[in-house]
Design a protein around this motif. Structure first.
Motif, short mmCIF file in Angstrom:
data_model
loop_
_atom_site.label_atom_id
_atom_site.label_comp_id
_atom_site.label_asym_id
_atom_site.label_seq_id
_atom_site.Cartn_x
_atom_site.Cartn_y
_atom_site.Cartn_z
N CYS A 84 0.84 -1.20 0.00
CA CYS A 84 0.00 0.00 0.00
C CYS A 84 0.88 1.25 0.00
CB CYS A 84 -0.92 0.00 1.22
SG CYS A 84 -1.86 1.54 1.34
N THR A 86 -0.75 4.39 0.05
CA THR A 86 -1.65 5.49 0.39
C THR A 86 -1.27 6.11 1.75
OG1 THR A 86 -3.30 4.33 -0.92
CG2 THR A 86 -4.12 6.12 0.40
N ALA A 87 -1.90 7.23 2.08
CA ALA A 87 -1.46 8.11 3.16
C ALA A 87 -1.14 7.43 4.50
CB ALA A 87 -2.49 9.22 3.37
N SER A 88 -2.07 6.65 5.05
CA SER A 88 -1.83 6.06 6.37
C SER A 88 -0.57 5.19 6.35
CB SER A 88 -3.02 5.20 6.82
OG SER A 88 -4.14 6.00 6.96
N CYS A 89 -0.44 4.42 5.31
CA CYS A 89 0.74 3.54 5.23
C CYS A 89 2.01 4.36 5.00
CB CYS A 89 0.54 2.50 4.12
SG CYS A 89 -0.65 1.23 4.60
N CYS A 125 -4.94 2.12 -1.21
CA CYS A 125 -5.39 1.58 0.08
C CYS A 125 -5.95 0.15 0.02
CB CYS A 125 -6.46 2.51 0.64
SG CYS A 125 -7.04 2.00 2.27
N LEU A 126 -5.42 -0.68 0.89
CA LEU A 126 -5.87 -2.08 0.96
C LEU A 126 -7.00 -2.25 1.98
CD1 LEU A 126 -2.35 -3.78 0.92
CD2 LEU A 126 -4.09 -4.01 -0.85
N ALA A 128 -6.72 -1.63 5.18
CA ALA A 128 -6.16 -2.09 6.46
C ALA A 128 -5.44 -0.93 7.15
CB ALA A 128 -5.20 -3.25 6.22
N CYS A 129 -5.95 0.28 6.95
CA CYS A 129 -5.28 1.50 7.41
C CYS A 129 -5.01 1.50 8.92
CB CYS A 129 -6.11 2.72 7.07
SG CYS A 129 -6.96 2.61 5.51
N ALA A 134 0.64 -1.77 5.41
CA ALA A 134 0.08 -3.07 5.05
C ALA A 134 0.46 -3.48 3.63
CB ALA A 134 -1.44 -3.02 5.17
S1 FES Z 1 -3.68 3.51 3.66
FE1 FES Z 1 -2.64 1.61 3.55
S2 FES Z 1 -4.17 0.18 3.98
FE2 FES Z 1 -5.23 2.03 3.89
#
Ligand code: FES
Length: 158
Positions: A84, A86-89, A125-126, A128-129, A134
């Motif tokens: 992933c 995306t932002a959280s990861c 995003c998977l 699993a944020c 993840a």
């Molecule tokens: S941002 Fe990585 S799983 Fe949602």
């Protein structure tokens, strides 16, 4: 005329699915999954096969197969890693995971090792944020990753 055809088992699954989906267009996604399960990816030839089987145009099948990133449109490695991005990861260290994967496998996102054991891609995003960073490895999810953990996971694969 396509060279692809379903295995006997998948032909049975397809016929079972047809009973559940009276609208043939609704058969598109489960049919594409069957192809991917069988071959590991979805070729243009398999798309032609599905178009004929579903009575739809090749463009209909192609447009769906190419829209969803979970469908693989080229052969992948035995182990396919989706990390992933995306932002959280990102905020929780996915860049360090990416670097470790590149260092261990010698490939960049979008590439496959020469022995076709590993392929690697970055994905959105998977879902699993909450346990970022993840990744998925084939059908399995790995969460709360760090460079040491990814090294252990990769070392544990035959
Ligand atoms: S941002 Fe990585 S799983 Fe949602």
């Amino acid at each position: 005329m396509s060279q692809f055809c379903f295995s006997e088992e998948n032909e049975k699954k397809f016929n079972e699915l047809k009973k559940r989906y009276p609208d043939i267009k609704a058969m598109m996604l489960p049919s594409l999954w069957l192809v991917q399960e069988q071959e590991g990816w979805i070729s243009l030839d398999a798309m032609k096969f599905l178009a004929s089987k579903l009575g739809l145009s090749e463009a209909d099948v192609y447009s769906v197969a190419t829209f969803y990133t979970m469908f693989k449109l080229e052969p992948k490695g035995k182990y396919h890693i989706c990390l992933c991005k995306t932002a959280s990861c990102k905020l929780r260290g996915s860049e360090a995971i990416k670097q470790k994967i590149e260092e261990k496998l010698g490939i960049k996102p979008g590439e496959t090792t020469k022995d076709r054991k590993f392929s690697f891609e970055e994905v959105e995003c998977l879902g699993a944020c909450g346990n970022a960073p993840a990744m998925s490895l084939n059908d399995e999810y790995f969460e709360n990753l760090n460079p040491k953990k990814i090294e252990e996971i990769l070392d544990g694969l035959e």
